[in-house]
Motif scaffolding. Structure first.
Motif, PDB file in Angstrom:
ATOM      1  N   VAL A   4       0.878  -1.165   0.000  1.00  0.00           N
ATOM      2  CA  VAL A   4       0.000   0.000   0.000  1.00  0.00           C
ATOM      3  C   VAL A   4       0.913   1.211   0.000  1.00  0.00           C
ATOM      4  N   ARG A   5       0.729   2.085  -1.022  1.00  0.00           N
ATOM      5  CA  ARG A   5       1.654   3.198  -1.196  1.00  0.00           C
ATOM      6  C   ARG A   5       0.920   4.507  -1.462  1.00  0.00           C
ATOM      7  N   ILE A   6       1.618   5.602  -1.124  1.00  0.00           N
ATOM      8  CA  ILE A   6       1.136   6.942  -1.416  1.00  0.00           C
ATOM      9  C   ILE A   6       1.697   7.337  -2.784  1.00  0.00           C
ATOM     10  N   HIS A   7       0.825   7.723  -3.704  1.00  0.00           N
ATOM     11  CA  HIS A   7       1.266   8.178  -5.021  1.00  0.00           C
ATOM     12  C   HIS A   7       1.198   9.688  -5.165  1.00  0.00           C
ATOM     13  N   GLU A   8       0.301  10.336  -4.425  1.00  0.00           N
ATOM     14  CA  GLU A   8       0.212  11.791  -4.436  1.00  0.00           C
ATOM     15  C   GLU A   8      -0.478  12.255  -3.169  1.00  0.00           C
ATOM     16  N   TYR A   9      -0.227  13.509  -2.824  1.00  0.00           N
ATOM     17  CA  TYR A   9      -0.832  14.077  -1.626  1.00  0.00           C
ATOM     18  C   TYR A   9      -2.346  14.194  -1.787  1.00  0.00           C
ATOM     19  N   ASN A  10      -3.055  14.079  -0.691  1.00  0.00           N
ATOM     20  CA  ASN A  10      -4.512  14.224  -0.634  1.00  0.00           C
ATOM     21  C   ASN A  10      -5.252  13.269  -1.564  1.00  0.00           C
ATOM     22  N   ALA A  11      -4.682  12.112  -1.792  1.00  0.00           N
ATOM     23  CA  ALA A  11      -5.322  11.092  -2.625  1.00  0.00           C
ATOM     24  C   ALA A  11      -5.363   9.798  -1.832  1.00  0.00           C
ATOM     25  N   ILE A  45       1.830  13.036   6.263  1.00  0.00           N
ATOM     26  CA  ILE A  45       2.515  12.967   4.967  1.00  0.00           C
ATOM     27  C   ILE A  45       1.504  12.787   3.848  1.00  0.00           C
ATOM     28  N   GLN A  46       0.544  11.909   4.039  1.00  0.00           N
ATOM     29  CA  GLN A  46      -0.488  11.699   3.017  1.00  0.00           C
ATOM     30  C   GLN A  46      -1.282  12.975   2.768  1.00  0.00           C
ATOM     31  N   GLU A  47      -1.554  13.732   3.823  1.00  0.00           N
ATOM     32  CA  GLU A  47      -2.327  14.970   3.703  1.00  0.00           C
ATOM     33  C   GLU A  47      -1.499  16.104   3.088  1.00  0.00           C
ATOM     34  N   GLY A  48      -0.188  15.945   2.983  1.00  0.00           N
ATOM     35  CA  GLY A  48       0.658  16.957   2.375  1.00  0.00           C
ATOM     36  C   GLY A  48       1.083  18.077   3.312  1.00  0.00           C
ATOM     37  N   ILE A  49       0.970  17.865   4.620  1.00  0.00           N
ATOM     38  CA  ILE A  49       1.330  18.909   5.585  1.00  0.00           C
ATOM     39  C   ILE A  49       2.790  19.339   5.442  1.00  0.00           C
ATOM     40  N   TRP A  50       3.678  18.397   5.183  1.00  0.00           N
ATOM     41  CA  TRP A  50       5.097  18.713   5.039  1.00  0.00           C
ATOM     42  C   TRP A  50       5.530  18.613   3.569  1.00  0.00           C
ATOM     43  N   LYS A  51       4.657  18.961   2.681  1.00  0.00           N
ATOM     44  CA  LYS A  51       4.888  18.800   1.243  1.00  0.00           C
ATOM     45  C   LYS A  51       6.207  19.423   0.789  1.00  0.00           C
ATOM     46  N   GLY A  52       6.542  20.603   1.253  1.00  0.00           N
ATOM     47  CA  GLY A  52       7.775  21.265   0.835  1.00  0.00           C
ATOM     48  C   GLY A  52       9.021  20.769   1.550  1.00  0.00           C
TER      49      GLY A  52
END
Length: 54
Positions: A4-11, A45-52
């Motif tokens: 199970v992997r994250i491919h993009e934020y907020n997805a 991380i999935q939500e993109g909080i630390w995206k940068g």
């Protein structure tokens, strides 16, 4: 094997078929994982909080 992997934020997470790991060097090992969990950091991380930052 399945992962199970994250491919993009907020997805939603995606269930992928990936290759089994291979030993390629004299100091490599393969560890069998019987269970895993999700912590709050994983969700951030999935939500993109630390995206940068990552």
């Amino acid at each position: 094997m399945k992962a199970v992997r994250i491919h993009e934020y907020n997805a939603p997470l995606q269930l992928d078929e990936v290759d089994y790991p291979k030993i390629t060097g004299p100091y490599d090992i393969i560890v069998r994982i019987k269970g895993a969990g999700v912590c709050r950091t994983d969700l951030h991380i999935q939500e993109g909080i630390w995206k940068g930052c990552i």
